[in-house]
Motif scaffolding. Structure first.
Motif, PDB file in Angstrom:
ATOM      1  N   LYS A   1      -3.979  -0.850 -11.726  1.00  0.00           N
ATOM      2  CA  LYS A   1      -4.533  -0.898 -13.077  1.00  0.00           C
ATOM      3  C   LYS A   1      -3.434  -0.634 -14.096  1.00  0.00           C
ATOM      4  O   LYS A   1      -2.567   0.205 -13.892  1.00  0.00           O
TER       5      LYS A   1
ATOM      6  N   ASP B   1      -0.836   1.908 -12.294  1.00  0.00           N
ATOM      7  CA  ASP B   1      -1.110   3.080 -11.462  1.00  0.00           C
ATOM      8  C   ASP B   1      -1.169   2.669  -9.996  1.00  0.00           C
ATOM      9  O   ASP B   1      -0.859   1.519  -9.643  1.00  0.00           O
ATOM     10  N   GLU B   2      -1.573   3.584  -9.119  1.00  0.00           N
ATOM     11  CA  GLU B   2      -1.572   3.311  -7.679  1.00  0.00           C
ATOM     12  C   GLU B   2      -2.517   2.179  -7.291  1.00  0.00           C
ATOM     13  O   GLU B   2      -2.323   1.510  -6.276  1.00  0.00           O
ATOM     14  N   THR B   3      -3.560   1.962  -8.092  1.00  0.00           N
ATOM     15  CA  THR B   3      -4.548   0.922  -7.783  1.00  0.00           C
ATOM     16  C   THR B   3      -4.200  -0.429  -8.403  1.00  0.00           C
ATOM     17  O   THR B   3      -4.916  -1.398  -8.199  1.00  0.00           O
TER      18      THR B   3
ATOM     19  N   ASP C   1       0.805  -1.220   0.000  1.00  0.00           N
ATOM     20  CA  ASP C   1       0.000   0.000   0.000  1.00  0.00           C
ATOM     21  C   ASP C   1       0.843   1.278   0.000  1.00  0.00           C
ATOM     22  O   ASP C   1       0.321   2.372   0.036  1.00  0.00           O
TER      23      ASP C   1
END
Length: 319
Positions: free
Chosen positions: A125, A121-123, A100
């Motif tokens: 994706k 990306d951060e998620t 995270d």
């Protein structure tokens, strides 16, 4: 001889020429272990010289003391000290990065015999996909998610850090950081088939601002630069290349082979096997197995030479 030896310790694929924190600690550990080994070697050689020149034999009691101290106590003490130092240094060599934590994320999948690279990306994706070359920002850690699609591979950039296995069905994390700009060579360090030795890649470390600009450009939904060659694209699609390869902004949407979007920006061809020239691209299209044994790409030598040359020129100019 010393100059030749020392010159081989530098370069873009040398673990003794570190360009990142992990590689620096690995190199430091190597030199400490080398020094410890040299101390033991010098002691053993000195003992051999002493024994060869000693005319009077030792008494049984003094011989026992020599064996105890030189054969057991001193080597054990030195080896324990080196082991303790290595264990103490281990957490710093490869620190754990929580999933995270907001860091740069890149997914790399080893395939026979090339590298599928996805920027996330951060998620988690996928922003876009490329192949065989990785770009990272200088001075910031990049979190790699390492996978394998077929057999066990191993991801290794000697100038940036240690190696990490890529195992089918498993994702192994690795965090690397480059402290200076440059291009660093990486290899597959686990035998994976006929063209294992022809499975290289490059990591390009650039300034953070340049990386952000490049990432924004590549993350765009469609790309039009480099697609002005409509004839070349038509030949590419007509011969079925779009069934295996993707080019953003075109009808080519294959997912079996490497993504060829911005293919012209790459420095090498076929995972570091050939220079990135139109002539070599044409050679690889005509008969890839001749250049890279075991490659899964079919040959297209049956095509007209003009079509092969047209596709090679089209791919070379893709930006």
């Amino acid at each position: 001889m010393l100059v030749i030896f020392l010159s081989s310790c530098s370069g873009s694929q040398s673990a003794l020429d570190p360009a990142g924190p992990e590689a620096s600690r690995v190199a430091h550990l190597f030199f400490v272990m080398l020094f410890g080994g040299a101390v033991i070697w010098v002691a053993v050689v000195a003992a051999l010289i002493y024994a060869s020149r000693k005319k009077n034999a030792h008494s049984e009691e003094s011989a026992g003391r020599v064996i105890l101290w030189c054969g057991a106590i001193l080597p054990s003490a030195i080896l324990c000290a080196l082991l303790s130092y290595g264990m103490w240094l281990m957490p710093a060599i490869r620190p754990w990065v929580p999933d995270d934590q907001p860091v740069r994320r890149i997914e790399v999948t080893g395939e026979q015999f090339w590298w599928r690279v996805r920027y996330l990306d951060e998620t988690g994706k996928t922003l876009f996909e490329t192949a065989n070359e990785v770009r990272i920002p200088v001075g910031e850690p990049t979190h790699f998610a390492l996978k394998a699609a077929d057999v066990i591979h191993s991801f290794w950039v000697p100038s940036l850090g240690g190696k990490m296995d890529m195992i089918p069905g498993r994702t192994n994390p690795l965090a690397l950081q480059a402290d200076r700009e440059g291009i660093y060579n990486g290899v597959c360090a686990e035998f994976c088939g006929e063209s294992h030795a022809l499975m290289a890649f490059r990591v390009r470390a650039v300034a953070a601002a340049d990386y952000e600009a490049w990432l924004s450009e590549r993350s765009a939904e469609t790309r039009t630069n480099g697609l002005a060659d409509a004839e070349g694209l038509a030949v590419f699609l007509k011969n079925g290349c779009g069934a295996c390869h993707a080019i953003s902004g075109t009808a080519a949407n294959g997912r079996i082979g490497p993504d060829l979007t911005a293919f012209g920006e790459r420095n090498t061809l076929a995972a570091g096997t050939l220079p990135h020239t139109a002539e070599d691209i044409a050679r690889f299209i005509a008969d890839p197995a001749k250049i890279k044994p075991g490659v899964r790409m079919p040959h297209f030598g049956m095509l007209q030479e003009a079509d092969i040359q047209r596709m090679a020129a089209f791919l070379k100019e893709l930006k």
